[in-house]
Scaffold this motif. Structure first.
Motif, short mmCIF file in Angstrom:
data_model
loop_
_atom_site.label_atom_id
_atom_site.label_comp_id
_atom_site.label_asym_id
_atom_site.label_seq_id
_atom_site.Cartn_x
_atom_site.Cartn_y
_atom_site.Cartn_z
N ALA A 278 0.82 -1.22 0.00
CA ALA A 278 0.00 0.00 0.00
C ALA A 278 0.86 1.28 0.00
O ALA A 278 0.34 2.37 0.23
CB ALA A 278 -0.94 0.00 1.21
N ALA A 279 2.15 1.12 -0.25
CA ALA A 279 3.09 2.26 -0.34
C ALA A 279 3.04 3.14 0.91
O ALA A 279 3.08 4.36 0.82
CB ALA A 279 2.80 3.08 -1.59
N LEU A 280 2.97 2.50 2.07
CA LEU A 280 2.85 3.25 3.32
C LEU A 280 3.97 2.91 4.32
O LEU A 280 4.21 3.66 5.26
CB LEU A 280 1.47 2.93 3.95
N THR B 65 -4.24 11.93 -3.97
CA THR B 65 -4.99 11.29 -5.07
C THR B 65 -4.02 10.62 -6.04
O THR B 65 -4.22 9.47 -6.44
CB THR B 65 -5.86 12.33 -5.81
N GLY B 66 -2.96 11.34 -6.40
CA GLY B 66 -1.96 10.78 -7.31
C GLY B 66 -1.30 9.54 -6.74
O GLY B 66 -1.08 8.55 -7.45
N ALA B 67 -1.02 9.56 -5.42
CA ALA B 67 -0.40 8.40 -4.76
C ALA B 67 -1.33 7.19 -4.79
O ALA B 67 -0.88 6.06 -5.05
CB ALA B 67 -0.05 8.76 -3.31
N ILE B 68 -2.63 7.41 -4.54
CA ILE B 68 -3.60 6.30 -4.57
C ILE B 68 -3.74 5.75 -5.99
O ILE B 68 -3.80 4.54 -6.20
CB ILE B 68 -4.98 6.77 -4.04
N ASP C 298 -14.98 2.73 -3.81
CA ASP C 298 -16.11 3.64 -3.99
C ASP C 298 -15.61 5.08 -3.81
O ASP C 298 -15.51 5.58 -2.70
CB ASP C 298 -17.22 3.32 -2.98
N GLU C 299 -15.27 5.72 -4.92
CA GLU C 299 -14.72 7.09 -4.92
C GLU C 299 -13.62 7.27 -3.86
O GLU C 299 -13.73 8.12 -2.97
CB GLU C 299 -15.85 8.09 -4.67
N PRO C 300 -12.55 6.49 -3.94
CA PRO C 300 -11.56 6.46 -2.86
C PRO C 300 -10.74 7.73 -2.70
O PRO C 300 -10.08 7.92 -1.68
CB PRO C 300 -10.65 5.30 -3.26
N THR C 301 -10.77 8.62 -3.70
CA THR C 301 -9.93 9.82 -3.61
C THR C 301 -10.73 11.11 -3.55
O THR C 301 -10.17 12.20 -3.56
CB THR C 301 -8.97 9.90 -4.82
N SER C 302 -12.07 11.02 -3.47
CA SER C 302 -12.89 12.24 -3.57
C SER C 302 -12.68 13.17 -2.38
O SER C 302 -12.92 14.37 -2.49
CB SER C 302 -14.37 11.88 -3.70
#
Length: 260
Positions: free
Chosen positions: A140-142, A192-195, A181-185
Motif C-alpha cells: 500500500a506504499a505506506l 490522489t496521485g499516490a492512490i 467507492d470514490e476512494p480519492t474524492s
C-alpha cells in the motif's frame, strides 16, 4: 478473462417499488481496472456494493439475476447471490474487499488495523502476522512513512495515509477483487496521485472495480469503463474507446460535460 461476471442483474432496495438497477450485464476482468462512471444517483455505488453483498448488512433487499465469482483454484463460477450463511459472507468479503469514499481506520494502532482481518481468518503466529502486516503496508506504499509508528493510533495519520492504511488492511487478507467507492474524492491532489499509482500497481495481483466521478481519473487508470445512467448500463468498452469513440450519444454527452 472475467474474474466476476454480472448477468442480467437487478437490485431493489427494501420498501421501494422500482428497482435501482435494471438488467445489468457486465464483466469485471481479471487483473484489470474497471471504472464505473455516470451522474450521481445512477446506481454506480449500488452496483459496486452488490459485488460483495455489503447491502445485506440491512435486510430486505431484492436481487435478481447472477453475480458469478470465479474460483481461481477450481475454475468454477459461483453465484454470490446464492450466499445465505454468515461464514459464507465473511469468506466472500475476504475475497472481494471494499474501500469506501471516506477513510475508515479502526480506533486502534496502525499495526492492529492491518492485522485485524488476518486475525479473523485465524492467523495466530506472531512472526507470520508481523511479516504479513509489513508486506501489506509495503504493497500500500505506506511502510516507509509509518514503520516507526506501528504502535501509534491510526487516527493520527493524514487523510491520504488513512486511505492507504485501509487499502493495506484489505490487501493483507489477499483478496481477489477490490472494490473502490470514490476512494480519492476526499483527498488532496498529491494523495490522489499516490492512490492512483497504487491502484495501477495493485492490479498486477488484484482485479479492481472503481466508482469515480472524476473523468480524468477514469481515463488515466482504468482499462475498461462502464457508463451508467438512471439504473441502466448504457455502454461498456475499453476505456480508450469510451472516451475517444463512444457508441452511445448519452455516453458522449456525459463525458463531454453536456450533462451530469
Amino acid at each position: 478473462m472475467p474474474i466476476m461476471n454480472i448477468k442480467k442483474f437487478s437490485f431493489t432496495y427494501p420498501g421501494v417499488e422500482h428497482p435501482s438497477l435494471r438488467n445489468i450485464t457486465l464483466p469485471i476482468e481479471k487483473n484489470k481496472i474497471t471504472a464505473l462512471i455516470g451522474p450521481s444517483g445512477c446506481g454506480k455505488s449500488t452496483l459496486l456494493r452488490a459485488m460483495n453483498r455489503i447491502h445485506d448488512i440491512y435486510p430486505g433487499n431484492k436481487y435478481d439475476g447472477k453475480i458469478e465469482l470465479l474460483d481461481i483454484k477450481t475454475g468454477n463460477k459461483n453465484n454470490i447471490l446464492d450466499i445465505k450463511k454468515e461464514n459464507e459472507f465473511i469468506e466472500l468479503r475476504q475475497k472481494v474487499g471494499m474501500i469506501f469514499q471516506k477513510p475508515t481506520p479502526f480506533p486502534m494502532s496502525i499495526f492492529d488495523n492491518v492485522a485485524y482481518g488476518l486475525k479473523i481468518t485465524g492467523l495466530k503466529n506472531k512472526t507470520e502476522l508481523k511479516d504479513r502486516v509489513e508486506k501489506a503496508l509495503k504493497d500500500a506504499a505506506l511502510w516507509k512513512e509509518i514503520q516507526d509508528r506501528l504502535s501509534k493510533s491510526a487516527m493520527g495519520l493524514s487523510g491520504g495515509q488513512q486511505q492507504r492504511l485501509c487499502i493495506a488492511r484489505a490487501v493483507a487478507v489477499k483478496p481477489e477483487v477490490l472494490l473502490f467507492d470514490e476512494p480519492t474524492s476526499a483527498l488532496d491532489p498529491i494523495s490522489t496521485g499516490a492512490i492512483e499509482e497504487l491502484l495501477v500497481e495493485l492490479k498486477k495481483d488484484i482485479s479492481i472495480a472503481i466508482v469515480t466521478h472524476n473523468m480524468q481519473q477514469a481515463s488515466r487508470i482504468s482499462d475498461f469503463t462502464a457508463f451508467m445512467y438512471l439504473g441502466d448500463l448504457i455502454e461498456y468498452n475499453k476505456t480508450e474507446n469510451i472516451f475517444l469513440n463512444p457508441k452511445e450519444k448519452r455516453t458522449e454527452d456525459y463525458i463531454t460535460g453536456r450533462f451530469g
